[in-house]
Motif scaffolding. Sequence first.
Motif, PDB file in Angstrom:
ATOM      1  N   THR A  10       0.829  -1.192   0.000  1.00 42.72           N
ATOM      2  CA  THR A  10       0.000   0.000   0.000  1.00 42.72           C
ATOM      3  C   THR A  10       0.873   1.255   0.000  1.00 42.72           C
ATOM      4  N   THR A  11       0.271   2.356  -0.333  1.00 41.05           N
ATOM      5  CA  THR A  11       0.934   3.639  -0.155  1.00 41.05           C
ATOM      6  C   THR A  11       0.886   3.977   1.339  1.00 41.05           C
ATOM      7  N   ALA A  12       1.518   5.068   1.728  1.00 40.44           N
ATOM      8  CA  ALA A  12       1.640   5.373   3.150  1.00 40.44           C
ATOM      9  C   ALA A  12       1.471   6.860   3.425  1.00 40.44           C
ATOM     10  N   VAL A  13       1.280   7.150   4.703  1.00 40.76           N
ATOM     11  CA  VAL A  13       1.169   8.522   5.188  1.00 40.76           C
ATOM     12  C   VAL A  13       2.388   8.799   6.071  1.00 40.76           C
ATOM     13  N   PRO A  14       3.238   9.783   5.706  1.00 41.65           N
ATOM     14  CA  PRO A  14       4.442  10.063   6.487  1.00 41.65           C
ATOM     15  C   PRO A  14       4.207  11.119   7.568  1.00 41.65           C
ATOM     16  N   LEU A  15       4.276  10.715   8.810  1.00 41.92           N
ATOM     17  CA  LEU A  15       4.131  11.638   9.936  1.00 41.92           C
ATOM     18  C   LEU A  15       5.526  11.826  10.534  1.00 41.92           C
ATOM     19  N   ASN A  42     -11.425  11.515  15.097  1.00 43.30           N
ATOM     20  CA  ASN A  42     -10.702  12.391  16.029  1.00 43.30           C
ATOM     21  C   ASN A  42      -9.212  12.071  16.119  1.00 43.30           C
ATOM     22  N   LEU A  43      -8.728  11.245  15.219  1.00 42.99           N
ATOM     23  CA  LEU A  43      -7.298  10.932  15.174  1.00 42.99           C
ATOM     24  C   LEU A  43      -6.497  12.215  14.920  1.00 42.99           C
ATOM     25  N   PHE A  44      -5.507  12.471  15.765  1.00 49.74           N
ATOM     26  CA  PHE A  44      -4.675  13.687  15.665  1.00 49.74           C
ATOM     27  C   PHE A  44      -5.530  14.949  15.568  1.00 49.74           C
ATOM     28  N   ARG A  45      -6.634  14.957  16.274  1.00 51.80           N
ATOM     29  CA  ARG A  45      -7.623  16.038  16.176  1.00 51.80           C
ATOM     30  C   ARG A  45      -7.003  17.433  16.314  1.00 51.80           C
ATOM     31  N   ASP A  46      -6.169  17.627  17.324  1.00 53.24           N
ATOM     32  CA  ASP A  46      -5.624  18.965  17.560  1.00 53.24           C
ATOM     33  C   ASP A  46      -4.549  19.353  16.557  1.00 53.24           C
ATOM     34  N   TRP A  47      -3.945  18.370  15.915  1.00 52.36           N
ATOM     35  CA  TRP A  47      -2.966  18.642  14.866  1.00 52.36           C
ATOM     36  C   TRP A  47      -3.649  18.849  13.518  1.00 52.36           C
ATOM     37  N   ARG A  48      -4.788  18.206  13.327  1.00 49.69           N
ATOM     38  CA  ARG A  48      -5.473  18.251  12.027  1.00 49.69           C
ATOM     39  C   ARG A  48      -6.327  19.488  11.827  1.00 49.69           C
ATOM     40  N   PHE A  49      -6.909  20.011  12.913  1.00 52.00           N
ATOM     41  CA  PHE A  49      -7.896  21.080  12.775  1.00 52.00           C
ATOM     42  C   PHE A  49      -7.574  22.287  13.646  1.00 52.00           C
ATOM     43  N   GLN A  50      -7.849  23.472  13.106  1.00 51.60           N
ATOM     44  CA  GLN A  50      -7.666  24.708  13.861  1.00 51.60           C
ATOM     45  C   GLN A  50      -8.754  24.787  14.917  1.00 51.60           C
ATOM     46  N   ASP A  51      -8.352  25.034  16.148  1.00 48.06           N
ATOM     47  CA  ASP A  51      -9.276  25.115  17.282  1.00 48.06           C
ATOM     48  C   ASP A  51     -10.142  23.858  17.408  1.00 48.06           C
ATOM     49  N   GLY A  52      -9.638  22.727  16.914  1.00 50.01           N
ATOM     50  CA  GLY A  52     -10.385  21.473  17.008  1.00 50.01           C
ATOM     51  C   GLY A  52     -11.624  21.415  16.138  1.00 50.01           C
ATOM     52  N   PHE A  61      -0.768  19.808   7.379  1.00 56.86           N
ATOM     53  CA  PHE A  61      -0.718  18.599   8.194  1.00 56.86           C
ATOM     54  C   PHE A  61      -0.967  17.403   7.284  1.00 56.86           C
ATOM     55  N   VAL A  62      -0.143  16.377   7.429  1.00 60.16           N
ATOM     56  CA  VAL A  62      -0.085  15.278   6.466  1.00 60.16           C
ATOM     57  C   VAL A  62      -1.428  14.571   6.246  1.00 60.16           C
ATOM     58  N   LEU A  63      -2.254  14.423   7.278  1.00 64.79           N
ATOM     59  CA  LEU A  63      -3.554  13.762   7.078  1.00 64.79           C
ATOM     60  C   LEU A  63      -4.526  14.640   6.291  1.00 64.79           C
ATOM     61  N   ASN A  64      -4.206  15.904   6.155  1.00 66.50           N
ATOM     62  CA  ASN A  64      -5.039  16.815   5.367  1.00 66.50           C
ATOM     63  C   ASN A  64      -4.543  16.956   3.933  1.00 66.50           C
ATOM     64  N   PHE A  68      -1.307  12.056   0.205  1.00 71.02           N
ATOM     65  CA  PHE A  68      -0.880  10.973   1.086  1.00 71.02           C
ATOM     66  C   PHE A  68      -2.075  10.153   1.558  1.00 71.02           C
ATOM     67  N   GLN A  69      -2.121   8.931   1.103  1.00 68.75           N
ATOM     68  CA  GLN A  69      -3.182   7.990   1.451  1.00 68.75           C
ATOM     69  C   GLN A  69      -2.534   6.641   1.712  1.00 68.75           C
ATOM     70  N   GLY A  70      -3.288   5.709   2.231  1.00 65.51           N
ATOM     71  CA  GLY A  70      -2.782   4.357   2.383  1.00 65.51           C
ATOM     72  C   GLY A  70      -3.069   3.778   3.748  1.00 65.51           C
ATOM     73  N   LYS A  71      -2.710   2.529   3.908  1.00 63.51           N
ATOM     74  CA  LYS A  71      -3.009   1.782   5.132  1.00 63.51           C
ATOM     75  C   LYS A  71      -1.833   1.693   6.092  1.00 63.51           C
ATOM     76  N   VAL A  72      -0.750   2.426   5.790  1.00 66.25           N
ATOM     77  CA  VAL A  72       0.429   2.429   6.655  1.00 66.25           C
ATOM     78  C   VAL A  72       0.748   3.865   7.065  1.00 66.25           C
ATOM     79  N   LEU A  73       0.951   4.048   8.372  1.00 66.03           N
ATOM     80  CA  LEU A  73       1.436   5.323   8.887  1.00 66.03           C
ATOM     81  C   LEU A  73       2.918   5.152   9.169  1.00 66.03           C
ATOM     82  N   VAL A  74       3.750   5.996   8.566  1.00 67.11           N
ATOM     83  CA  VAL A  74       5.187   5.987   8.829  1.00 67.11           C
ATOM     84  C   VAL A  74       5.443   7.130   9.806  1.00 67.11           C
ATOM     85  N   ALA A  75       5.889   6.785  11.015  1.00 64.90           N
ATOM     86  CA  ALA A  75       6.022   7.777  12.083  1.00 64.90           C
ATOM     87  C   ALA A  75       7.450   7.840  12.589  1.00 64.90           C
TER      88      ALA A  75
END
Length: 194
Positions: A10-15, A42-52, A61-64, A68-75
């Motif tokens: 799969t492709t991946a999301v790089p955090l 709500n995954l990474f809620r405070d990192w993904r959204f302004q004022d939640g 932010f990478v999830l936005n 970047f899509q896929g079933k693997v998170l590279v952290a």
Amino acid sequence: MSKKIKSFSTTAVPLDAENVDTDQIIPARFLKATSREGFGKNLFRDWRFQDGDEAKPKPGFVLNEPAFQGKVLVAGKNFGCGSSREHAAWALKDYGFDAVVSSFFADIFKNNALNNFLLPVQVSDGFLQKTMSAVQENPATKIAIDLENQTITVAGASEHFDINAYKKTCLLNGYDDLDYLLSIREDIEKFEKG
């Protein structure tokens, strides 16, 4: 839906962040539910959204990032540190991840992940850096994970990863702890009769 994990590509999301703790993965204010569903939003809620506010995604932010899509998170290193909340694994799995790749996982997070059919793939620091760079440079980069052989392959490079043998058996067969006991019921009964 099968819980089995054997091999996938799969492709991946790089955090690209180190010391990501469970409160960053799923903030405490979202821990009121007792079922595993619905935590992904709500995954990474405070990192993904302004004022939640989910109507205000934070740019960059990478999830936005749609690329970047896929079933693997590279952290980064030391993923899942902090409190012992199992909800962190629930949120990652509910969001759609089947594996997290890092060079170090907090022990409690690692066990919670394995218990929830989320594969923590621990690699060397060097392999993690190569993987992170490959995915950041080309979002179409595929990561192949082979649980049976315990290998991860990215951009032509492979590395072996360790996993508890019992948990490997459970993941390969889609067993939780109770399912595993039921699968060896005849052996248990034979032993008891002794």
